[in-house]
Design a protein around this motif. Structure first.
Motif, PDB file in Angstrom:
ATOM      1  N   LYS A 495       0.830  -1.205   0.000  1.00  0.00           N
ATOM      2  CA  LYS A 495       0.000   0.000   0.000  1.00  0.00           C
ATOM      3  C   LYS A 495       0.867   1.259   0.000  1.00  0.00           C
ATOM      4  O   LYS A 495       0.634   2.194  -0.773  1.00  0.00           O
ATOM      5  CB  LYS A 495      -0.914  -0.009   1.223  1.00  0.00           C
ATOM      6  CG  LYS A 495      -1.818   1.207   1.317  1.00  0.00           C
ATOM      7  CD  LYS A 495      -2.681   1.152   2.578  1.00  0.00           C
ATOM      8  CE  LYS A 495      -3.535   2.411   2.706  1.00  0.00           C
ATOM      9  NZ  LYS A 495      -4.335   2.400   3.953  1.00  0.00           N
ATOM     10  N   ARG A 496       1.897   1.268   0.847  1.00  0.00           N
ATOM     11  CA  ARG A 496       2.766   2.445   0.924  1.00  0.00           C
ATOM     12  C   ARG A 496       3.598   2.611  -0.350  1.00  0.00           C
ATOM     13  O   ARG A 496       3.909   3.733  -0.752  1.00  0.00           O
ATOM     14  CB  ARG A 496       3.666   2.350   2.153  1.00  0.00           C
ATOM     15  CG  ARG A 496       2.902   2.525   3.458  1.00  0.00           C
ATOM     16  CD  ARG A 496       3.820   2.408   4.675  1.00  0.00           C
ATOM     17  NE  ARG A 496       3.057   2.529   5.896  1.00  0.00           N
ATOM     18  CZ  ARG A 496       2.749   3.684   6.490  1.00  0.00           C
ATOM     19  NH1 ARG A 496       3.159   4.824   5.946  1.00  0.00           N
ATOM     20  NH2 ARG A 496       2.051   3.708   7.606  1.00  0.00           N
ATOM     21  N   THR A 497       3.963   1.500  -0.973  1.00  0.00           N
ATOM     22  CA  THR A 497       4.728   1.576  -2.218  1.00  0.00           C
ATOM     23  C   THR A 497       3.884   2.196  -3.329  1.00  0.00           C
ATOM     24  O   THR A 497       4.367   3.038  -4.097  1.00  0.00           O
ATOM     25  CB  THR A 497       5.204   0.171  -2.642  1.00  0.00           C
ATOM     26  OG1 THR A 497       5.982  -0.401  -1.594  1.00  0.00           O
ATOM     27  CG2 THR A 497       6.044   0.237  -3.905  1.00  0.00           C
ATOM     28  N   VAL A 498       2.630   1.772  -3.408  1.00  0.00           N
ATOM     29  CA  VAL A 498       1.725   2.347  -4.406  1.00  0.00           C
ATOM     30  C   VAL A 498       1.532   3.841  -4.144  1.00  0.00           C
ATOM     31  O   VAL A 498       1.552   4.662  -5.075  1.00  0.00           O
ATOM     32  CB  VAL A 498       0.368   1.603  -4.397  1.00  0.00           C
ATOM     33  CG1 VAL A 498      -0.658   2.364  -5.224  1.00  0.00           C
ATOM     34  CG2 VAL A 498       0.527   0.187  -4.920  1.00  0.00           C
ATOM     35  N   GLU A 499       1.353   4.216  -2.883  1.00  0.00           N
ATOM     36  CA  GLU A 499       1.202   5.626  -2.534  1.00  0.00           C
ATOM     37  C   GLU A 499       2.433   6.422  -2.938  1.00  0.00           C
ATOM     38  O   GLU A 499       2.338   7.556  -3.421  1.00  0.00           O
ATOM     39  CB  GLU A 499       0.944   5.766  -1.034  1.00  0.00           C
ATOM     40  CG  GLU A 499      -0.431   5.254  -0.588  1.00  0.00           C
ATOM     41  CD  GLU A 499      -0.584   5.236   0.917  1.00  0.00           C
ATOM     42  OE1 GLU A 499       0.438   5.461   1.613  1.00  0.00           O
ATOM     43  OE2 GLU A 499      -1.703   4.985   1.406  1.00  0.00           O
ATOM     44  N   VAL A 523       1.333   1.998 -11.474  1.00  0.00           N
ATOM     45  CA  VAL A 523       0.849   1.043 -10.477  1.00  0.00           C
ATOM     46  C   VAL A 523       0.722  -0.347 -11.102  1.00  0.00           C
ATOM     47  O   VAL A 523       1.126  -1.348 -10.500  1.00  0.00           O
ATOM     48  CB  VAL A 523      -0.499   1.500  -9.879  1.00  0.00           C
ATOM     49  CG1 VAL A 523      -1.111   0.397  -9.017  1.00  0.00           C
ATOM     50  CG2 VAL A 523      -0.320   2.765  -9.053  1.00  0.00           C
ATOM     51  N   ILE A 524       0.191  -0.399 -12.336  1.00  0.00           N
ATOM     52  CA  ILE A 524       0.055  -1.688 -13.018  1.00  0.00           C
ATOM     53  C   ILE A 524       1.426  -2.310 -13.250  1.00  0.00           C
ATOM     54  O   ILE A 524       1.638  -3.512 -13.022  1.00  0.00           O
ATOM     55  CB  ILE A 524      -0.704  -1.508 -14.355  1.00  0.00           C
ATOM     56  CG1 ILE A 524      -2.181  -1.179 -14.073  1.00  0.00           C
ATOM     57  CG2 ILE A 524      -0.599  -2.772 -15.210  1.00  0.00           C
ATOM     58  CD1 ILE A 524      -2.967  -0.828 -15.325  1.00  0.00           C
ATOM     59  N   GLU A 525       2.386  -1.518 -13.677  1.00  0.00           N
ATOM     60  CA  GLU A 525       3.740  -2.033 -13.911  1.00  0.00           C
ATOM     61  C   GLU A 525       4.359  -2.554 -12.620  1.00  0.00           C
ATOM     62  O   GLU A 525       5.043  -3.590 -12.612  1.00  0.00           O
ATOM     63  CB  GLU A 525       4.607  -0.932 -14.514  1.00  0.00           C
ATOM     64  CG  GLU A 525       4.249  -0.597 -15.956  1.00  0.00           C
ATOM     65  CD  GLU A 525       5.022   0.603 -16.475  1.00  0.00           C
ATOM     66  OE1 GLU A 525       5.633   1.309 -15.640  1.00  0.00           O
ATOM     67  OE2 GLU A 525       5.012   0.829 -17.700  1.00  0.00           O
ATOM     68  N   TYR A 526       4.115  -1.833 -11.534  1.00  0.00           N
ATOM     69  CA  TYR A 526       4.662  -2.269 -10.239  1.00  0.00           C
ATOM     70  C   TYR A 526       4.072  -3.614  -9.808  1.00  0.00           C
ATOM     71  O   TYR A 526       4.800  -4.522  -9.403  1.00  0.00           O
ATOM     72  CB  TYR A 526       4.374  -1.199  -9.180  1.00  0.00           C
ATOM     73  CG  TYR A 526       4.589  -1.677  -7.761  1.00  0.00           C
ATOM     74  CD1 TYR A 526       5.859  -1.934  -7.268  1.00  0.00           C
ATOM     75  CD2 TYR A 526       3.497  -1.893  -6.910  1.00  0.00           C
ATOM     76  CE1 TYR A 526       6.048  -2.384  -5.976  1.00  0.00           C
ATOM     77  CE2 TYR A 526       3.674  -2.338  -5.626  1.00  0.00           C
ATOM     78  CZ  TYR A 526       4.957  -2.586  -5.151  1.00  0.00           C
ATOM     79  OH  TYR A 526       5.143  -3.044  -3.875  1.00  0.00           O
ATOM     80  N   ASP A 532       5.778 -11.299 -11.162  1.00  0.00           N
ATOM     81  CA  ASP A 532       6.581 -11.873 -12.257  1.00  0.00           C
ATOM     82  C   ASP A 532       5.798 -11.951 -13.570  1.00  0.00           C
ATOM     83  O   ASP A 532       5.890 -12.944 -14.318  1.00  0.00           O
ATOM     84  CB  ASP A 532       7.095 -13.268 -11.878  1.00  0.00           C
ATOM     85  CG  ASP A 532       8.045 -13.221 -10.695  1.00  0.00           C
ATOM     86  OD1 ASP A 532       8.803 -12.234 -10.609  1.00  0.00           O
ATOM     87  OD2 ASP A 532       8.013 -14.148  -9.868  1.00  0.00           O
ATOM     88  N   GLY A 533       4.988 -10.921 -13.874  1.00  0.00           N
ATOM     89  CA  GLY A 533       4.289 -10.844 -15.142  1.00  0.00           C
ATOM     90  C   GLY A 533       3.022 -11.663 -15.245  1.00  0.00           C
ATOM     91  O   GLY A 533       2.404 -11.717 -16.317  1.00  0.00           O
TER      92      GLY A 533
END
Length: 566
Positions: A495-499, A523-526, A532-533
């Motif tokens: 959650k914090r990474t997306v933020e 966000v989608i790329e993350y 792993d895709g």
């Protein structure tokens, strides 16, 4: 005997709790099964109930019994006892023919007397074997009951504590154990000088096993060895053992080290798990009182009615249940050293008044005594709440607050010193690797990042538990990964990474048109990188279906390039 030949005879054992065991039963007689509850509440007045109540043999004929199951039965019963002559149950006979009342009374009285005469040597023999076993142990040993009364001890503990056999040994042991910190608030705890563990079998009352180590020999009882001259880890914590290089922690250590050289009262304020007792121990070790006792008591762990007796002690016979010879309190036991009062906000108001008097006069008065005893004790208190607000609410004495808060040391929460998390994690890895017999363990950078971004409401204590869980989940691996942490920490990290990704997108994009789409793309790329895709798993974590994800992936390129090119 004619009685034994009757068809309606029942021999039974009734325990102190009212449980009935039928030991012998002839045919043709009404009554309960071979095992059941037969106390006065369930079956009414019986011979066994009266025998236990009056501690003597009882004959009860059926007109005096109101239970339908027993309207035709007569009963005799006699109490049986343990080695302390306490009633532990009753043996009884039930029969229908009233002609055998006297014969049955004599028989059950004889059987109960025989039981008592056999029980005593059997239990004494058991205690003798136990005594021989603990006398062979290299450490001092004592068994203490739920009232903190010594029940069994070996010769070694008398030697270590220098107790003469001419004295009242149990009373002397109780006094020394109080100095060592063993009491109502001391359970499942291990210190440098003494180890105490609670033992409980099924629903029986708990016992405490106290082990006193050999290296106490020659020292004053109750003194925990100071690390100076003995090496770290053998005694209490020192300031050098408090891990962290953050500005806030260094400031707290500086203030604590300065005030440690004095004897003024100190208040340590901090959230749960920030190390309040560790600081109190370090202050004691850095003070002129380092050779005196360090006595700790958690006011919140004691029932309110026990706080006064634990803190101030009592004289023999001062209240029901008081130990023979009385008992010294923690204040007196800490004289010449430091008394640490954890969770002081839980101390009852009436005991706060007595503590205030101790601080004002330097004297303590035991419960039931008219004399005051001079004490020289340094008070270090700890709390996790705002005590002044507590005082405004009428739950803490304001005058006591100002007495114990000459210096207030503020301990920072772990989230306020995130730069120390890595060093603390390394320390816990070394400690836990030894505990679980593991080799060298490394930490993945994402694992460390997750630790540093977490909120840590439980502070260092919660971090230690998180590291222990991760090492257990590691199994045979060598590197701690994000998945080894608890689901709560993993979710908080994502959650914090997306933020953070969204915040960086807003800050680095000068052209505001298409900002939402660009943030969504990152966000989608993350998330795709995390899985792993795997598009199905990514869609699940993003909370959308796979078709929507596919559309966003195929439709993002043109508009995304437009935004980036702008």
């Amino acid at each position: 005997m004619e009685l034994v030949e009757q068809d309606d005879l029942t021999l039974y054992l009734n325990t102190a709790d009212g449980l009935n065991y039928h030991l012998f039963r002839s045919g043709g007689m009404s009554g309960h099964a071979s095992l059941g509850h037969c106390n006065e509440k369930t079956v009414g007045t019986t011979a066994s109930c009266l025998a236990k109540l009056y501690n003597q043999p009882i004959l009860l004929v059926h007109p005096y019994r109101y239970s339908q199951n027993y309207t035709q039965n007569h009963g005799v019963s006699a109490p049986i006892h343990n080695e302390k002559n306490e009633v532990i149950g009753a043996l009884g006979l039930g029969f229908e023919d009233p002609r055998f009342c006297i014969q049955a009374y004599s028989m059950i009285s004889f059987i109960a007397q025989a039981f008592d005469s056999l029980y005593l040597p059997l239990t004494n023999g058991y205690e003798k074997h136990m005594q021989k076993i603990i006398d062979c142990m290299p450490h001092g040993v004592a068994f203490v009951d739920e009232r903190d009364t010594v029940q069994l001890y070996n010769n070694k503990i008398l030697e270590l504590l220098k107790i003469r056999r001419k004295n009242n040994i149990e009373s002397e042991l109780n006094k020394h154990l109080a100095r060592l910190g063993v009491g109502a608030g001391f359970k499942d705890k291990q210190e440098a000088a003494v180890t105490c563990a609670e033992i409980q079998v099924d629903n029986e009352k708990p016992y405490k096993l106290i082990l006193l180590k050999d290296r106490l020999e020659g020292r004053k009882p109750g003194i925990f060895p100071s690390p100076e001259g003995e090496g770290k880890g053998k005694g209490l914590f020192t300031f050098d053992q408090i891990i962290g290089e953050s500005v806030l922690l260094k400031e707290a250590k500086k203030v604590a080290a300065n005030v440690a050289r004095t004897s003024v009262p100190v208040m340590i304020h901090g959230e749960s798990g920030t190390g309040k007792e560790m600081f109190a121990q370090a202050m004691h070790c850095a003070s002129p009182r380092r050779n005196g006792p360090f006595v700790a008591i958690n006011c919140g762990a004691l029932p309110g009615e026990l706080v006064e007796s634990e803190l101030f002690g009592y004289e023999e016979g001062s209240f029901t249940g008081a130990l023979k010879g009385g008992r010294i309190g923690k204040v007196e036991a800490a004289s010449g050293g430091t008394l640490f009062l954890d969770e002081i906000e839980s101390m009852p108001l009436k005991d706060q008044i007595k503590l205030l008097r101790v601080l004002s006069t330097g004297k303590v008065q035991k419960i039931g005594s008219t004399k005051e005893i001079q004490v020289d004790v340094r008070i270090v208190a700890a709390t996790k709440i705002d005590l002044l607000k507590h005082a405004d609410d009428g739950l803490f004495r304001e005058d006591l607050f100002y007495r114990i808060s000459t210096f207030i040391i503020e301990l920072p929460a772990l989230r306020q010193r995130k730069e120390d998390i890595g060093a603390l994690a390394e320390y816990f890895i070394k400690k836990l690797a030894s505990k679980y017999d593991r080799g060298k363990i490394k930490m993945d950078p994402v694992f460390v990042d997750a630790l540093q971004r977490y909120y840590w409401r439980g502070n260092v204590r919660e971090l230690e538990h998180a590291m222990e869980r991760a090492i257990i989940m590691l199994e045979d691996g060598e590197t701690l990964m994000l998945e080894h942490l608890s689901p709560g920490i993993q979710q908080a990290y994502r959650k914090r990474t997306v933020e953070k990704l969204v915040a960086e997108t807003v800050q680095t994009t000068s052209h505001r048109q298409g900002l939402l789409e660009l943030a969504e793309r990152r966000v989608i790329e993350y998330v795709l990188e995390l899985v792993d895709g795997n598009q199905s798993l990514a869609a699940q974590q993003l909370g959308i279906n796979r078709r929507t994800l596919y559309t966003k992936l195929n439709g993002k390129s043109n508009s995304g390039r437009e935004v980036l090119d702008a």
